[in-house]
Enzyme design. Structure first.
Site: not given
Ligand code: BGC
Length: 269
Positions: A156, A169
């Site tokens: 991410s 996260y």
């Molecule tokens: C998340 C999304 C989020 C994006 C940007 C991703 O890792 O799963 O929910 O919109 O990051 O913030």
């Protein structure tokens, strides 16, 4: 959920013919998009699922009906036994695995002061421990086969961008990045490339609330230089390229697919 269209690219355009992949979290969102794109490029695919066997079986059956190799495998990536069994089953049904897409992920908003240990471990178990387990099982088959392979982690933009309300996260994503970079060094002598694709804001079920709320969506898009949320196919195509021999000298790298989001903050004024 309605099934996406399942097709196979023309033979000349296929980048992954003969490869054998396991994809975790393959029944929705980015994982589903990547699984179908690599199948379209000719790879045999084990569709890993946790809670949606019907979708996994429908996709695998549709590919088998097109003459491709595919199977649905139950795999809660937080369970060592299930991951082991899923990889053994993939090998038995499709042949030794030479491509792993460690995609399964979980996210939930909770501030630090309200976060329970269960909130923390739910996210860490799926995102970080799940990545470890999938990479380990895949690497074991690849090393044993002695023909190299590719591991792709789906991380991410939050492998580097802090995120209020999502500290567990972000911790899992930052952890995935250094884990993948470390095993990239470790596995390079075995001919195994380890890479990551880091999506930004993508139109997937995980983002449903944001996508359906014009104000929230506008606020997110205001942080993206390309001023739009990305599509699953845009991430899936990047992953297929990373998996292929086109990326033969790429290892330990993260390909950010985010419309420029990580170039934040926007220009002042
Ligand atoms: C998340 C999304 C989020 C994006 C940007 C991703 O890792 O799963 O929910 O919109 O990051 O913030």
């Amino acid at each position: 959920m309605s099934d996406p269209e399942i097709t196979v690219h023309p033979p000349d355009a296929r980048l992954l013919e003969g490869r054998t992949a396991v994809v975790s979290g393959a029944t929705s969102g980015i994982g589903q998009g990547i699984a179908l794109e690599i199948a379209a490029h000719g790879a045999g695919v084990a569709f890993g699922y946790r809670s949606d066997p019907d979708t996994a079986h429908r996709m695998a059956d549709a590919l088998v009906a097109l003459g491709r190799r595919a199977v649905a495998v139950r795999m809660d990536v937080g369970s060592e036994d299930e991951v082991r069994e899923a990889f053994a089953r993939a090998r038995a049904e499709l042949g030794a695995v030479d491509l792993v897409v460690a995609n399964a992920g979980r996210e939930a908003e909770v501030r630090l002061v309200d976060m329970t240990l269960d909130d923390w471990t739910d996210v860490i178990d799926t995102n970080l421990t799940g990545t470890f387990l999938c990479c380990r099982e895949g690497a074991r088959q690849m090393v044993e086969q002695g023909r190299g392979g590719t591991i792709i982690g789906v991380t991410s933009v939050h492998d580097r961008m802090p995120w209020t309300g999502f500290s567990h996260y972000a911790a899992s994503k930052g952890g995935q990045r250094l884990f993948l970079e470390s095993i990239a060094k470790e596995l390079a002598p075995s001919g195994i490339r380890v890479v990551a694709v880091a999506p930004g804001a993508i139109a997937t079920p995980i983002n449903r609330e944001m996508l359906d709320d014009p104000e929230l969506r506008g606020a997110v898009e205001a942080q993206i230089p390309m001023a739009r949320v990305g599509g699953v196919a845009e991430v899936a195509r990047a992953a297929a390229w990373l998996a292929s021999d086109q990326a033969s000298y790429v290892t330990g790298a993260t390909l950010v697919v985010d419309g420029g989001m990580t170039l934040y903050p926007p220009d002042a004024g």
